[in-house]
Each structure stands twice: as C-alpha cells, then as structure tokens.
Write a protein that holds these residues in place. Structure first.
Motif, short mmCIF file in Angstrom:
data_model
loop_
_atom_site.label_atom_id
_atom_site.label_comp_id
_atom_site.label_asym_id
_atom_site.label_seq_id
_atom_site.Cartn_x
_atom_site.Cartn_y
_atom_site.Cartn_z
N GLN A 302 0.50 -1.02 -0.48
CA GLN A 302 0.31 0.30 -0.26
C GLN A 302 0.45 1.16 0.19
O GLN A 302 2.16 0.96 0.67
N SER A 303 0.05 2.29 -0.61
CA SER A 303 0.42 3.54 -0.02
C SER A 303 -0.50 4.45 -0.45
O SER A 303 -0.97 5.09 -0.63
N ILE A 304 0.54 5.47 0.85
CA ILE A 304 -0.42 6.67 0.61
C ILE A 304 -0.42 8.25 0.69
O ILE A 304 1.73 8.19 1.25
N SER A 305 -0.28 8.92 0.24
CA SER A 305 0.34 10.50 -0.21
C SER A 305 0.44 11.41 1.35
O SER A 305 0.64 12.36 0.98
N GLN A 306 0.73 10.43 2.07
CA GLN A 306 1.21 11.54 3.17
C GLN A 306 3.03 10.74 3.94
O GLN A 306 2.88 10.58 5.10
N GLY A 307 3.57 11.08 3.64
CA GLY A 307 4.91 10.32 3.81
C GLY A 307 5.77 11.53 4.77
O GLY A 307 6.01 12.61 4.36
N GLY A 308 7.16 11.37 5.37
CA GLY A 308 8.11 12.06 6.10
C GLY A 308 9.31 11.74 5.38
O GLY A 308 9.26 11.28 4.12
N THR A 309 9.95 12.47 6.34
CA THR A 309 11.79 12.23 6.04
C THR A 309 12.23 11.01 6.58
O THR A 309 12.98 9.85 5.44
N LYS A 310 12.64 11.33 7.39
CA LYS A 310 12.87 10.00 8.20
C LYS A 310 11.97 8.93 8.90
O LYS A 310 11.04 10.27 9.66
N ILE A 311 12.02 7.04 9.14
CA ILE A 311 11.20 7.05 9.67
C ILE A 311 11.28 6.55 10.18
O ILE A 311 12.86 5.41 10.61
N PHE A 312 10.51 5.98 11.96
CA PHE A 312 11.04 5.63 12.92
C PHE A 312 10.10 4.31 13.43
O PHE A 312 9.07 5.05 13.30
N GLY A 313 10.04 4.05 14.70
CA GLY A 313 8.66 2.74 15.13
C GLY A 313 8.77 3.55 16.29
O GLY A 313 10.48 2.93 17.25
#
Length: 344
Positions: A302-313
């Motif tokens: 899936q893909s949504i058009s609301q991303g960022g630069t760095k991803i963390f969990g």
C-alpha cells in the motif's frame, strides 16, 4: 572422577586421553563444571572460557533501540509506558523548545527532560542513553544528564554494555554506567553488535570484528558511494542508495535489489518484519512525499500520499519527521492517516 570446583568437591564426568606424556580432557565438560562458558574463535583457532555472567553481558539480546531507528539517527525510542523524542525546531536556529522529551505515544503528557538535542537514543529500565558531542545517561524522570564519555556520535546499548563510535571514527565499549571503558584497535562508524561481533563502516565499506580478539575483516564495498547506514537482520544486510533498497547476505554475497523507487528520492526505510516501510518523494527535501509499505521481498502492499523524511518505530506506532523551510516537525501514523505530534 572427582574434582575441586572453587574449593568444593564435585563429581565431574570426563572422558580423558593420555598420549605421549600429555593428558587431554574435553574443555566443554570442564567449563560446565566450573560454571563457565566455552566458545571457539575460528580466525585465531583459540578456545575462550568465560564466566557465564560475563558471557551473558556480551551476548544479551536486550537492546536499547531498534536497529532501524538507530540507522536513521536514533531520534526516537520508547518503552512500555513512554515515548522519548529528540526535537530540534530549526536546522540552524536554536530554540528554547529544543531538547529531549518524554510523552505518550500520541504526543500527550509531553515533558521536556533536557535541552540536549539527543542522537542515538537508547533506553533500559531506568535510564535514557544518548550522544550529543559525548555520551550521556539520564534518569527517565529527568534531572541532570550524567556524562559517561567526552566523545561519542553513534551509540548502541546491548545488554549491560554500550558500544560507541565518535566523530574521529574511534570505536570503544564500556559498561552502561561508564566504567571499564575499552578502546578497540579498530576504526569506523558504528553499525551494530551481535554475538561478540561489532559491525562498522569506513570508506564506503562494511567491516566486522570480534571484540574479544579484534581481527578486522571486510564484508562488502558499497556501490555507489552514497548509501544509508546498513541494517543487519536475520543474516541479511539491508541498505539504500536514496533510490533503491538492497539486500545482501551477511557474508557480502548474493546482492539483490529489493525495491526501486519511482520517485526522485528514497529518503529512508524502516524494517519491521515482515514489512519494509519506505519514505519516498520528489521535489527535494521539502517536496511531496509518499509512505509506502512493502514486503521484505519488495512487493508493494500500500502507499499513502502522506510521507515524511525519516521513519521511526516505537510504542507500536510508526513516526516520521518532515522538513519544511528549515523547520522540523514530528508526525505519527494512525489508521493510514498522518497526525501531528505536537511539541511545545
């Protein structure tokens, strides 16, 4: 046969051999009787016998942060109760809001713990460990950060030990209270530590070495030169070159392209088996971004058009940073929507 173990009589079952004036006994049985651990170092053909507590401290799998978080800078981590977030409001200008925060997973109950803009965040039951031109630890309830080392850029907590690299590419280790600091005869930027082995990069290549008997060996060269900090997961090495994600066997063989972004840039990814979460987009650091979920084989789910630069969990959620006109903002994902993580 009977033997004395730490001065006490014990029954030890041994099968020994006597050859040409020399008695040979199995070290495994001896080490078990002594409540010790025995291991074999292949490259030097050496038998190592250690106290089990020492062995456990070196191989304890409890980690202070996820591998993906640390590969992306370690700006966030969490425990069962709290989220810990490093915040810098602007890339150049200092703000009174800058610092390390403790908050709930949705950003509520936020408390500023220190003005340090922390990197490489790690946590255990009582403390937060971080780097900021040195290594520090801070009580989770706040207070004055305790300096553990005058230098430090990348940090990893595994069990009772801290593994560190600094801006001069020195690698060293210490007990997590800052004692027993040991500089390793190695040079590079820290990547990971597993089973006595430290992984690090230098000159666009990935290396490894045993920390007990340091002997450096090169795993692979990165091509092209521009690459992310690699993530070592289940005998695989994952990294990206800001366009594609690659996987390589941990011995450096069998390189595969997992995913190639159709966008101008692939900013980062977060590995949480069985998924890869990717931030990608166009228009540079301030352009449009997409958040894409992949399988570890690279299949787009899936893909949504609301991303960022760095991803963390952390705290069973995914978080991301956005960068706009020099300002940083934190967000989290919930029900396929991006929500602001307000920091005041």
């Amino acid at each position: 046969m009977k033997a004395l173990v730490w001065g006490m009589s014990a029954l030890v079952v041994l099968s020994f051999q006597f050859q040409v004036g020399t008695t040979y006994i199995p070290l495994r049985a001896v080490s078990d009787a002594l409540v010790q651990d025995v291991s074999w170092i292949e490259n030097t053909r050496t038998v190592l016998i250690q106290d089990e507590a020492e062995q456990q401290s070196a191989t304890d799998t409890s980690r202070g942060n996820t591998k993906s978080n640390l590969a992306n800078g370690g700006w966030i981590t969490g425990d069962s109760d709290w989220l810990y977030v490093s915040y810098q409001s602007h890339i150049k200008d200092h703000s009174s809001q800058d610092g390390l925060y403790r908050m709930k997973a949705d950003g509520s109950q936020a408390v500023k713990l220190t003005s340090h803009v922390a990197q490489s965040l790690n946590v255990d039951e009582a403390y937060i460990y971080f780097t900021d031109n040195g290594v520090y630890r801070l009580n989770k309830n706040g207070g004055v950060p305790e300096p553990l080392s005058e230098t430090g850029a990348r940090l990893l907590l595994v069990g009772e030990w801290l593994y560190v690299s600094d801006d001069s590419m020195n690698l060293y280790m210490m007990i997590k209270d800052g004692t027993e600091q040991k500089k390793l005869p190695l040079s590079g930027d820290l990547v990971d530590f597993e089973d006595h082995t430290i992984y690090y990069t230098r000159d666009h290549a990935l290396y490894k070495s045993n920390v007990i008997d340091p002997q450096e060996s090169k795993i692979m060269d990165f091509a092209p030169d521009q690459h992310s900090t690699p993530i070592i997961h289940r005998n695989k090495i994952y990294y990206h070159d800001f366009k594609s994600i690659y996987s390589v066997d941990v011995d450096g063989a069998a390189m595969q392209t997992v995913y190639t972004s159709a966008s101008d840039l692939l900013f980062s990814f977060y590995l949480n088996e069985p998924y890869l979460y990717v931030s990608e987009g166009g228009g540079g650091m301030s352009g449009n971004r997409n958040f894409t979920q992949l399988s570890l084989q690279g299949d787009k789910l899936q893909s949504i058009s609301q991303g960022g630069t760095k991803i963390f969990g952390a705290a069973d959620r995914l978080y991301t940073t956005r960068f706009n006109a020099g300002y940083y903002e934190w967000y989290y994902y919930e029900n396929n929507e991006i929500k602001s993580l307000l920091i005041h």
